[in-house]
Design a protein around this motif. Structure first.
Motif, short mmCIF file in Angstrom:
data_model
loop_
_atom_site.label_atom_id
_atom_site.label_comp_id
_atom_site.label_asym_id
_atom_site.label_seq_id
_atom_site.Cartn_x
_atom_site.Cartn_y
_atom_site.Cartn_z
N PRO A 350 59.75 30.74 45.69
CA PRO A 350 59.05 30.14 45.39
C PRO A 350 58.32 29.42 45.01
CG PRO A 350 60.23 29.40 47.13
CD PRO A 350 60.14 30.89 47.05
N LEU A 351 57.88 28.93 43.38
CA LEU A 351 56.14 28.08 43.68
C LEU A 351 56.52 26.56 44.22
CD1 LEU A 351 56.25 29.05 39.83
CD2 LEU A 351 54.82 30.00 41.35
N ASP A 352 55.44 26.43 44.62
CA ASP A 352 55.32 24.74 45.15
C ASP A 352 54.31 24.03 44.31
OD1 ASP A 352 56.00 22.79 47.10
OD2 ASP A 352 56.05 24.33 48.35
N GLU A 353 54.96 22.77 44.69
CA GLU A 353 53.45 21.72 44.19
C GLU A 353 51.97 21.77 44.43
OE1 GLU A 353 54.93 17.79 45.07
OE2 GLU A 353 56.94 17.55 44.32
N GLY A 354 51.11 21.62 43.51
CA GLY A 354 49.68 21.77 44.08
C GLY A 354 49.52 23.55 43.65
N MET A 355 50.39 24.52 43.09
CA MET A 355 49.64 26.28 42.77
C MET A 355 49.64 25.79 41.33
SD MET A 355 53.22 28.26 44.94
CE MET A 355 52.69 29.82 44.07
N GLN A 356 48.64 26.41 41.60
CA GLN A 356 48.09 27.10 40.18
C GLN A 356 49.08 28.48 39.85
OE1 GLN A 356 44.46 28.72 38.65
NE2 GLN A 356 43.18 27.08 38.02
N VAL A 357 49.48 28.42 38.10
CA VAL A 357 50.54 28.77 37.37
C VAL A 357 50.28 29.05 35.91
CG1 VAL A 357 52.27 28.77 39.10
CG2 VAL A 357 51.66 27.15 36.82
N GLN A 358 50.53 30.60 35.48
CA GLN A 358 50.15 31.63 34.17
C GLN A 358 50.98 30.24 32.89
OE1 GLN A 358 47.19 32.67 34.70
NE2 GLN A 358 47.93 33.54 32.83
N VAL A 359 51.16 30.06 32.65
CA VAL A 359 52.55 29.04 31.54
C VAL A 359 52.36 29.73 30.07
CG1 VAL A 359 53.33 27.10 30.39
CG2 VAL A 359 51.94 26.54 32.66
N HIS A 360 53.75 30.46 29.93
CA HIS A 360 54.14 31.11 29.10
C HIS A 360 55.36 30.34 28.04
CE1 HIS A 360 55.19 33.90 26.23
NE2 HIS A 360 56.23 33.95 26.38
N LEU A 361 55.18 29.65 26.69
CA LEU A 361 55.03 29.40 25.64
C LEU A 361 55.96 30.52 25.00
CD1 LEU A 361 52.89 26.74 24.64
CD2 LEU A 361 54.22 26.22 26.38
N ASN A 362 57.62 30.11 24.89
CA ASN A 362 58.13 31.05 23.89
C ASN A 362 58.20 30.80 22.31
OD1 ASN A 362 60.70 32.54 22.53
ND2 ASN A 362 62.08 32.39 24.18
N PRO A 363 57.38 32.11 21.65
CA PRO A 363 57.48 31.44 20.04
C PRO A 363 58.68 30.56 19.65
CG PRO A 363 56.45 33.84 20.75
CD PRO A 363 56.76 32.62 22.07
N ASP A 364 59.72 32.46 19.71
CA ASP A 364 60.86 32.04 19.33
C ASP A 364 62.09 31.35 19.50
OD1 ASP A 364 59.94 34.91 18.55
OD2 ASP A 364 61.52 35.46 20.32
#
Length: 371
Positions: A350-364
């Motif tokens: 699982p991801l947790d608070e403070g982690m850096q992530v890639q954010v993908h916005l679904n264009p559809d």
């Protein structure tokens, strides 16, 4: 399969309801007048389950009460099956009404509570017995006929109230926040039962609630109300994925409203810049022009984390909430917080608070808003 009792109750028919310029003005404490309902026009097709949904004070209950005849319109028309009914007394409108409080008579048994509207109409005893027995069987209340309201659970009381509303075979069925006194688990069961019966009987229904989940799960159409007017009306999926305004987008479900700028408009689409990235999106109904500052709506489940995309953003998880079937994140990216929803068992690690992530916005799933 439609039961014999459902077929019998269908003799009441299915009718169209139309509201034309309906207005209700109340005097205010300062001597001025306040329009609780402001020139509202609406068509509810025969057999449709329509929900009036909005926050407290938006005019939804006042609208329902005018349809029922419990309030008189200041102006405007109400038509049921093509007949103007605004000046017809409520007891002659053939409308069933289910209240928030159930409004059962505490001194009467279940049978007599359900029979009461027929007794007021002075129906013959044999007709009353037949019609009450039919609706009690339909709602699985036959074993409770001699009980009193204080001997029933909340769900049973609600079914008795519904039986009483159905026993006259009404042309229209109205619901005024009927589930607000039930616990969460029972609400889910009763709303499914109300919807099943409405569809089986084919009766036209207008339902009032401030609960968006209730509205989404039960309705053929939802009318979002704001300040006595209709903001938008349409099927639940249309309002959820293609809201006409920011107000509708934020009222139905949760929404990320992303600041955007229109670069070009070509035919039925526009090239839009969001977070410095360009996307081609369909135009909203109102249309936009180049250089307009607009908003792009994206639902939380249409944002994903740590995928692979050329337009991905970099963000930091500021909050993580485990909600059983889902995990909800608040991710800060480019100076803005985004809501993200994923399935609860989606990730092995699982991801947790403070982690850096890639954010993908679904264009559809991006939807352009002009207002």
């Amino acid at each position: 399969m439609t039961t014999h009792h459902e077929q019998s109750l269908r003799r009441g028919g299915s009718f169209e309801l139309t509201l034309d310029g309906l207005t209700k003005v109340f005097p205010a404490a300062d001597g001025h007048e306040v329009a609780a309902v402001d020139h509202l026009s609406l068509r509810v097709a025969a057999g449709t389950f329509l929900t009036l949904c909005g926050p407290s004070g938006c005019g939804k209950t006042t609208t329902l009460r005018m349809i029922a005849g419990l309030e008189s319109p200041t102006s405007g028309e109400i038509h049921l099956a093509g007949q103007a009914i605004a000046h017809i007394p409520p007891n002659r409108r053939n409308i069933g009404l289910v209240f928030q409080s159930y409004a059962l008579f505490p001194h009467l048994t279940v049978f007599d509570n359900v029979a009461y509207p027929l007794q007021v109409k002075k129906e013959a005893a044999t007709v009353i017995r037949r019609d009450v027995d039919e609706v009690l069987e339909l709602l699985e209340l036959t074993t409770l006929t001699q009980r009193y309201p204080n001997q029933l659970s909340g769900g049973q009381q609600q079914r008795v109230a519904l039986a009483r509303a159905l026993v006259t075979r009404p042309s229209l069925l109205l619901f005024d926040e009927p589930l607000s006194n039930l616990d969460a688990r029972l609400r889910i069961h009763v709303r499914a039962e109300i919807r099943r019966l409405q569809k089986a009987l084919g009766i036209t229904a207008v339902y009032v609630t401030h609960d968006q989940v209730e509205a989404m799960s039960m309705s053929d159409e939802i009318a979002i109300m704001r300040d006595g007017k209709i903001e938008q009306v349409g099927p639940p999926k249309t309002l959820y994925f293609h809201p006409a305004t920011k107000y509708t987008a934020e009222f139905i479900g949760r929404a990320n409203l992303l600041p955007a700028r229109v670069l070009t408009v070509e035919g039925s689409s526009a090239r839009v810049q969001v977070f410095g990235r360009e996307y081609r999106l369909s135009l909203p109904g109102a249309g936009v022009s180049p250089h307009d500052e607009v908003a792009v709506m994206l639902r939380p489940e249409s944002v994903s984390l740590n995928g692979e995309g050329s337009k991905d953003l970099v963000g930091t998880i500021r909050q993580m909430t485990f909600a059983g079937t889902t995990v909800e994140y608040v991710v800060e990216t480019d100076g803005m917080e985004l809501l993200v929803t994923e399935l609860g068992d989606h990730r092995e690690v699982p991801l947790d608070e403070g982690m850096q992530v890639q954010v993908h916005l679904n264009p559809d799933r991006m939807h352009l808003l002009s207002s």
